[in-house]
Design a protein around this motif. Structure first.
Motif, PDB file in Angstrom:
ATOM      1  N   VAL A  99       0.834  -1.207   0.000  1.00  0.00           N
ATOM      2  CA  VAL A  99       0.000   0.000   0.000  1.00  0.00           C
ATOM      3  C   VAL A  99       0.865   1.252   0.000  1.00  0.00           C
ATOM      4  CG1 VAL A  99      -1.913  -1.139   1.172  1.00  0.00           C
ATOM      5  CG2 VAL A  99      -0.203   0.086   2.532  1.00  0.00           C
ATOM      6  N   VAL A 100       2.146   1.094   0.321  1.00  0.00           N
ATOM      7  CA  VAL A 100       3.095   2.207   0.242  1.00  0.00           C
ATOM      8  C   VAL A 100       3.757   2.120  -1.130  1.00  0.00           C
ATOM      9  CG1 VAL A 100       5.061   3.351   1.319  1.00  0.00           C
ATOM     10  CG2 VAL A 100       3.470   2.024   2.723  1.00  0.00           C
ATOM     11  N   SER A 101       3.503   3.107  -1.966  1.00  0.00           N
ATOM     12  CA  SER A 101       3.848   3.021  -3.399  1.00  0.00           C
ATOM     13  C   SER A 101       5.296   3.410  -3.646  1.00  0.00           C
ATOM     14  CB  SER A 101       2.908   3.932  -4.194  1.00  0.00           C
ATOM     15  OG  SER A 101       3.134   3.796  -5.569  1.00  0.00           O
ATOM     16  N   ARG A 102       6.232   2.516  -3.340  1.00  0.00           N
ATOM     17  CA  ARG A 102       7.656   2.837  -3.443  1.00  0.00           C
ATOM     18  C   ARG A 102       8.109   3.042  -4.887  1.00  0.00           C
ATOM     19  NH1 ARG A 102       8.429   4.120   1.821  1.00  0.00           N
ATOM     20  NH2 ARG A 102       8.162   2.353   3.241  1.00  0.00           N
ATOM     21  N   TRP A 103       7.420   2.455  -5.842  1.00  0.00           N
ATOM     22  CA  TRP A 103       7.839   2.515  -7.244  1.00  0.00           C
ATOM     23  C   TRP A 103       7.296   3.755  -7.952  1.00  0.00           C
ATOM     24  CZ3 TRP A 103       4.407  -0.525  -4.857  1.00  0.00           C
ATOM     25  CH2 TRP A 103       3.079  -0.465  -5.282  1.00  0.00           C
ATOM     26  N   GLN A 105       7.341   7.750  -7.437  1.00  0.00           N
ATOM     27  CA  GLN A 105       7.855   8.855  -6.637  1.00  0.00           C
ATOM     28  C   GLN A 105       6.833   9.969  -6.452  1.00  0.00           C
ATOM     29  OE1 GLN A 105      10.888   8.465  -5.186  1.00  0.00           O
ATOM     30  NE2 GLN A 105      10.811   6.464  -6.137  1.00  0.00           N
ATOM     31  N   ASP A 106       5.780   9.994  -7.270  1.00  0.00           N
ATOM     32  CA  ASP A 106       4.778  11.052  -7.197  1.00  0.00           C
ATOM     33  C   ASP A 106       3.616  10.715  -6.275  1.00  0.00           C
ATOM     34  OD1 ASP A 106       4.142   9.013  -9.023  1.00  0.00           O
ATOM     35  OD2 ASP A 106       2.709  10.279 -10.076  1.00  0.00           O
ATOM     36  N   LEU A 107       3.585   9.501  -5.726  1.00  0.00           N
ATOM     37  CA  LEU A 107       2.474   9.094  -4.868  1.00  0.00           C
ATOM     38  C   LEU A 107       2.994   8.419  -3.599  1.00  0.00           C
ATOM     39  CD1 LEU A 107       0.143   7.536  -7.595  1.00  0.00           C
ATOM     40  CD2 LEU A 107      -0.257   9.692  -6.404  1.00  0.00           C
ATOM     41  N   TYR A 108       2.394   8.752  -2.462  1.00  0.00           N
ATOM     42  CA  TYR A 108       2.785   8.101  -1.210  1.00  0.00           C
ATOM     43  C   TYR A 108       2.171   6.707  -1.105  1.00  0.00           C
ATOM     44  CZ  TYR A 108       4.627  12.471   0.719  1.00  0.00           C
ATOM     45  OH  TYR A 108       5.357  13.599   0.945  1.00  0.00           O
ATOM     46  N   PHE A 109       0.870   6.620  -1.432  1.00  0.00           N
ATOM     47  CA  PHE A 109       0.148   5.368  -1.232  1.00  0.00           C
ATOM     48  C   PHE A 109      -0.403   4.828  -2.554  1.00  0.00           C
ATOM     49  CE2 PHE A 109      -0.496   7.546   2.949  1.00  0.00           C
ATOM     50  CZ  PHE A 109       0.256   6.670   3.708  1.00  0.00           C
ATOM     51  N   THR A 110      -0.708   3.537  -2.549  1.00  0.00           N
ATOM     52  CA  THR A 110      -1.362   2.909  -3.691  1.00  0.00           C
ATOM     53  C   THR A 110      -2.842   3.259  -3.624  1.00  0.00           C
ATOM     54  OG1 THR A 110       0.232   1.100  -3.576  1.00  0.00           O
ATOM     55  CG2 THR A 110      -1.754   0.730  -4.879  1.00  0.00           C
ATOM     56  N   ILE A 111      -3.335   3.965  -4.638  1.00  0.00           N
ATOM     57  CA  ILE A 111      -4.716   4.443  -4.603  1.00  0.00           C
ATOM     58  C   ILE A 111      -5.611   3.732  -5.615  1.00  0.00           C
ATOM     59  CG2 ILE A 111      -4.086   6.717  -3.699  1.00  0.00           C
ATOM     60  CD1 ILE A 111      -4.334   7.821  -6.536  1.00  0.00           C
ATOM     61  N   ALA A 112      -5.011   2.889  -6.475  1.00  0.00           N
ATOM     62  CA  ALA A 112      -5.789   2.128  -7.462  1.00  0.00           C
ATOM     63  C   ALA A 112      -4.974   0.913  -7.884  1.00  0.00           C
ATOM     64  CB  ALA A 112      -6.123   2.994  -8.677  1.00  0.00           C
ATOM     65  N   SER A 113      -5.653  -0.149  -8.276  1.00  0.00           N
ATOM     66  CA  SER A 113      -4.942  -1.386  -8.622  1.00  0.00           C
ATOM     67  C   SER A 113      -4.056  -1.224  -9.846  1.00  0.00           C
ATOM     68  CB  SER A 113      -5.941  -2.529  -8.831  1.00  0.00           C
ATOM     69  OG  SER A 113      -6.868  -2.208  -9.858  1.00  0.00           O
ATOM     70  N   CYS A 140      -6.088  -0.545  -1.329  1.00  0.00           N
ATOM     71  CA  CYS A 140      -5.799   0.846  -1.673  1.00  0.00           C
ATOM     72  C   CYS A 140      -6.114   1.744  -0.477  1.00  0.00           C
ATOM     73  CB  CYS A 140      -6.648   1.288  -2.869  1.00  0.00           C
ATOM     74  SG  CYS A 140      -6.334   0.332  -4.366  1.00  0.00           S
ATOM     75  N   LEU A 141      -5.349   2.816  -0.338  1.00  0.00           N
ATOM     76  CA  LEU A 141      -5.575   3.789   0.729  1.00  0.00           C
ATOM     77  C   LEU A 141      -5.930   5.137   0.111  1.00  0.00           C
ATOM     78  CD1 LEU A 141      -2.657   3.121   3.263  1.00  0.00           C
ATOM     79  CD2 LEU A 141      -4.744   1.818   2.882  1.00  0.00           C
ATOM     80  N   ARG A 142      -7.010   5.722   0.581  1.00  0.00           N
ATOM     81  CA  ARG A 142      -7.413   7.063   0.132  1.00  0.00           C
ATOM     82  C   ARG A 142      -7.893   7.859   1.339  1.00  0.00           C
ATOM     83  NH1 ARG A 142     -10.902   5.931  -5.439  1.00  0.00           N
ATOM     84  NH2 ARG A 142      -9.281   4.767  -6.557  1.00  0.00           N
ATOM     85  N   PHE A 143      -7.532   9.151   1.366  1.00  0.00           N
ATOM     86  CA  PHE A 143      -7.826   9.969   2.545  1.00  0.00           C
ATOM     87  C   PHE A 143      -8.604  11.239   2.206  1.00  0.00           C
ATOM     88  CE2 PHE A 143      -4.040   7.456   3.388  1.00  0.00           C
ATOM     89  CZ  PHE A 143      -4.368   6.860   4.593  1.00  0.00           C
ATOM     90  N   SER A 158      -9.430   2.478   3.621  1.00  0.00           N
ATOM     91  CA  SER A 158      -8.737   1.347   2.980  1.00  0.00           C
ATOM     92  C   SER A 158      -9.794   0.396   2.426  1.00  0.00           C
ATOM     93  CB  SER A 158      -7.834   0.606   3.970  1.00  0.00           C
ATOM     94  OG  SER A 158      -8.579   0.060   5.035  1.00  0.00           O
ATOM     95  N   PHE A 159      -9.543  -0.100   1.240  1.00  0.00           N
ATOM     96  CA  PHE A 159     -10.505  -1.001   0.603  1.00  0.00           C
ATOM     97  C   PHE A 159      -9.763  -1.851  -0.413  1.00  0.00           C
ATOM     98  CE2 PHE A 159     -10.197   2.865  -1.800  1.00  0.00           C
ATOM     99  CZ  PHE A 159     -10.155   2.467  -3.116  1.00  0.00           C
ATOM    100  N   MET A 160     -10.350  -2.980  -0.747  1.00  0.00           N
ATOM    101  CA  MET A 160      -9.769  -3.802  -1.796  1.00  0.00           C
ATOM    102  C   MET A 160     -10.321  -3.357  -3.144  1.00  0.00           C
ATOM    103  SD  MET A 160     -10.218  -7.695  -3.104  1.00  0.00           S
ATOM    104  CE  MET A 160      -9.988  -8.667  -1.643  1.00  0.00           C
TER     105      MET A 160
END
Length: 895
Positions: A99-103, A105-113, A140-143, A158-160
């Motif tokens: 869920v932490v989008s390391r790949w 650089q423009d996004l902190y979290f994975t927000i879509a599959s 995915c995490l969205r705030f 958080s949701f699948m």
């Protein structure tokens, strides 16, 4: 090529609507009798069977899928149904990505599959996938909707997103006909939707910059959106739009929505957390009045709390229509909403911590801390009678069939939450008092005040509202409370501006001789002007990845800096060049400072070792947040939930030195990105390496071939000369901000120099203290005790003075608000003590005290509209030299 006057969703929607056969119609629609219609409410085009004059968008359609007797099914059991359907239809099931989008650089979290497979290189997006077609149970995490969570019945942080993806059509994968066939069969056969109740809305999907876009079909039934099928068909660059060579099917199945629809519960939380709620219910501090909540839920499809006043009015309309009193809402509905939100927030924190993130006041951790404190407030306010560790354990157990890794991280989760809870608990009592003072004086709270209250005391909007309700006070909060708290924390960092001359002509890519470890070359000059030189090839390493630039000389003229702008390397000379000194189109001799180069390489390899040591000692959450490798020393910034102990620092140092002394090998090789990610995981992006198609991998092994560290890295290392590292000495460790510690260290020759200076200082100190070096600790301790006793007597005098000063000043300003400045002939410590006592009594004041020596101290009350640092700067302007925060500022006045 698609002819578009301008790129925006409305224009694209109009364009695609002109040709529905090309962009929306499918064989399934033709075979099953779906016809195209226009919604009389929103004007959107949609496809359905039979007569219908409006689409099923929840904004104008009430929920009608609730069952009188819901049929519960476990999260894992329902996933098995979903996965089985797609496996039978030729899809491979793959494991989720972090869920932490390391790949990215423009996004902190994975927000879509689809983000799992996106890689951005030089501004262009490509896809990296290990199966085609595939499905993935991506969390995915969205705030963006925090305050909706628990309230509307459908929002989660958080949701699948059960991702259904097919790539590279028409060569591979599939397109719209097959996508909608699978969609229709799953919805009608597995989910049990009657085809007469199925509606497909036409819409458009696009990247934020419209670099990629395409039509999409949204599937609705009985007032609920079930899935959005996106057909990424076009790309836009340089003002031109064209069809993608390899089109992508991007179907994001909202798994929680599907489960909710299938079970027929009156909200999604009961469907998702069914077994957990059943176990918690007997010990809750309130009764779960589901019949009452159902009346609210049936009418809440249009509710969106983030819409501010409109949402409050809608909420009141729902309560009136459902015949729910305000008292019932506050005392029966809200506790249930708090339980649902707490379960969601706990699950979000569990996934984030398991994947190496943690609550903090910076970056993505800021959002995690917001939801953590929101949950902690709910747990106390509504007497949920469960701690977060227990909830996390129950969630991990419930999901272990899909996400077994959650159970492996419960211990780390509990440790982090314990520390965070203790920090929050220290502020909670003061927070409640602050809220009581606030609501006794105010009827309205601004967004700025809300943010200050949260950051200073951890006060959440729900806590303010709850205290106000208990006190019988009507208090108006901002229209979108959490938007005001979150706003502004993710501004992009400014990048270095390009050198102006680069815009005047096009330069070829500079040859990178430094990767062959060359330190000298004869190169052709492509540009020479002022202090800047561009060559066709260069041995000079440009600053990048935290490694400082090489220095040296070009034709005997000193090179002070080297920068890479795109593919062009610019040499910055120490002094401006005289005319004809280095001529364009001529050839020059380049000589890198070899001593400096080796020191930089030693410190770069040492940094990789310290990073590996930190993960080994602290855990996999210890992620590299930044580095700097200079010739004289280096540092690395590591994420950790509390300040590093002396023991942890020594363990990190010992890990590095034991491996270095036993022998290490540094291998540098190029790997396909997919191979590198598959073999080493996303920790290869520790150094923030760009995920290019070919990755330059730096792999450190012991002499037995065991891997110690593997990272994507464009820097220079001591491959073949590993012994040059010698020894690594950590010379400093301190917390640079919440959740991040900095380790400073020296290695190789820099370490030898440090030890020499340290020894010289030790000898000098022993002479000053008139003590042998090994007796110095005892001698220093004696002097420390004597100094402490003297300081104690001074503080006592300052305290007496401060108390007297506080009484005198408070008598003058007790009824004042905002900024007040006064000059008092008192020592700084006495002014500090006086301010602390005064501001504790009058929280609406920002008081500035200064003395004849030019010393300035300022404190701001929690309810003051003027921050301390802001007040001092406005009072004294540029003559104030110092620093501070919203609460406290100190410094001196200089003319």
């Amino acid at each position: 090529m698609l002819e578009m006057p301008k790129l925006n969703k409305e224009e694209l929607r109009k364009e695609f609507s002109k040709d529905p056969k090309s962009y929306y119609s499918t064989k399934t629609f033709e075979e099953e009798g779906f016809t195209r219609k226009k919604c009389k409410v929103c004007g959107k085009n949609f496809w359905s069977i039979g007569e219908r004059d409006k689409c099923e968008d929840p904004e104008h359609t009430e929920y009608s899928f609730f069952k009188d007797n819901p049929k519960p099914i476990g999260y894992k059991a329902f996933w098995d149904k979903f996965a089985s359907f797609f496996e039978k239809n030729g899809h491979k099931v793959i494991a989720r990505y972090p869920v932490v989008s390391r790949w990215r650089q423009d996004l902190y979290f994975t927000i879509a599959s689809i983000q799992d497979f996106q890689r951005i290189e030089n501004g262009a997006m490509s896809f990296e996938y290990n199966a085609n077609p595939l499905i993935v149970p991506q969390i995915c995490l969205r705030f963006s909707d925090i305050e909706n969570v628990g309230v509307t019945g459908r929002h989660f942080t958080s949701f699948m997103m059960a991702g259904q993806h097919a790539f590279d059509y028409p060569d591979k994968g599939y397109w719209r006909d097959e996508t909608i066939r699978l969609n229709y069969e799953f919805l009608t056969r597995i989910l049990g939707v009657k085809k007469e109740n199925l509606v497909y809305n036409e819409d458009v999907w696009a990247m934020g910059d419209f670099s990629e876009f395409g039509p999409c079909l949204e599937s609705f039934s009985n007032g609920s959106e079930l899935v959005n099928s996106v057909f990424t068909q076009f790309e836009s660059a340089g003002g031109k739009t064209r069809e993608l060579k390899g089109k992508v099917v991007d179907v994001g199945w909202g798994f929680e929505r599907l489960l909710w629809f299938y079970t027929g519960f009156y909200n999604a939380y009961e469907a998702v957390f069914y077994d957990i709620i059943k176990k918690l219910e007997p010990n809750l501090g309130f009764e779960m009045d589901r019949a009452l909540f159902k009346r609210f839920a049936e009418l809440s499809s249009e509710l969106d709390v983030t819409e501010g006043k409109g949402a409050k009015e809608k909420e009141q309309q729902i309560l009136k229509k459902a015949k729910i009193s305000q008292k019932e809402f506050e005392e029966k509905v809200k506790p249930m909403q708090a339980l649902y939100a707490t379960l969601d927030h706990t699950r979000t924190l569990l996934f984030a911590i398991a994947d190496g993130s943690m609550p903090s006041n910076v970056g993505g951790g800021y959002n995690l801390r917001i939801i953590l404190r929101r949950a902690l407030n709910f747990m106390e306010e509504y007497k949920l009678n469960a701690d977060m560790g227990m909830l996390a354990g129950m969630i991990a157990e419930d999901l272990k069939g899909i996400y077994p890794e959650l159970n492996e991280n419960i211990e780390t989760f509990n440790e982090i939450i314990k520390i965070e809870s203790e920090r929050f608990e220290k502020t909670r009592e003061n927070a409640r008092k602050t809220v009581e003072i606030l609501i006794s004086k105010e009827q309205k709270v601004s967004g700025k005040e809300l943010r200050v209250l949260y950051e200073s005391n951890g006060i959440t909007p729900e806590l303010i509202a709850a205290v106000a309700y208990k006190k019988g006070v009507r208090l108006e909060l901002p229209e979108s409370t959490y938007e005001d708290i979150v706003k502004g924390d993710f501004a992009e960092k400014e990048k270095k501006g390009k050198f102006e001359f680069l815009a005047e002509k096009e330069f070829p890519k500079t040859g990178q001789l430094y990767y062959q470890f060359q330190t000298d070359s004869k190169s052709k000059v492509l540009y020479s002007g002022n202090r800047y030189v561009v060559l066709d090839k260069t041995p000079f390493y440009p600053e990048g990845g935290g490694q400082a630039a090489d220095h040296g000389a070009i034709n005997g003229k000193r090179v002070a800096d080297v920068q890479k702008v795109g593919d062009v390397i610019v040499h910055v000379m120490e002094k401006p060049l005289a005319e004809g000194e280095i001529k364009a189109d001529g050839y020059v001799e380049c000589n890198v400072d070899r001593e400096r180069r080796e020191r930089l390489m030693v410190h770069h390899t040492a940094t990789h070792m310290v990073n590996a040591a930190s993960r080994s000692v602290l855990g996999k959450h210890a992620w590299q947040e930044g580095t700097k490798k200079e010739a004289d020393k280096a540092h690395i910034d590591i994420t950790h939930w509390e300040k590093l102990t002396e023991n942890e620092i020594r363990q990190i140092e010992n890990f590095v030195n034991s491996h270095v002394l036993e022998g290490i090998r540094v291998e540098i090789k190029e790997m396909d990105r997919s191979e590198a990610e598959s073999k080493y995981g996303f920790s290869i992006y520790q150094g923030h390496g760009v995920p290019s198609k070919k990755m330059r991998m730096v792999i450190i092994k012991d002499l037995n071939g065991n891997e110690i560290d593997a990272e994507a890295c464009g820097g220079l290392h001591v491959a073949g000369r590993e012994s040059a590292i010698g020894i690594v000495k950590i010379i400093g460790a301190y917390r640079i901000h919440d959740g991040v510690d900095r380790l400073e260290y020296v290695a190789g020759k820099a370490a030898l120099e440090y030890f020499g200076k340290e020894n010289a200082a030790l000898v000098r100190a022993s002479q000053v203290l008139n003590s042998e070096p090994f007796s110095m600790p005892e001698r220093a301790e004696k002097l420390r005790r004597e100094n402490a006793e003297m300081m104690k007597r001074i503080r006592q005098k300052d305290e007496e003075y401060g108390n007297m000063l506080a009484e005198l000043i408070y008598a003058e300003i007790k009824d004042k608000k905002g900024k007040v400045a006064m000059q008092k002939d008192a020592p700084r410590e006495a002014m500090r003590m006086a301010l602390g006592k005064i501001v504790a009594k009058n929280q609406e004041i920002t008081l500035i005290l200064s003395n004849s020596s030019g010393e300035v101290v300022c404190m701001a009350g929690k309810l003051s509209h003027k921050g301390a640092l802001e007040a001092v700067k406005s009072e004294f302007g540029e003559s104030f030299k110092g620093g501070g925060s919203r609460d406290v500022a100190e410094g001196i006045l200089r003319s």
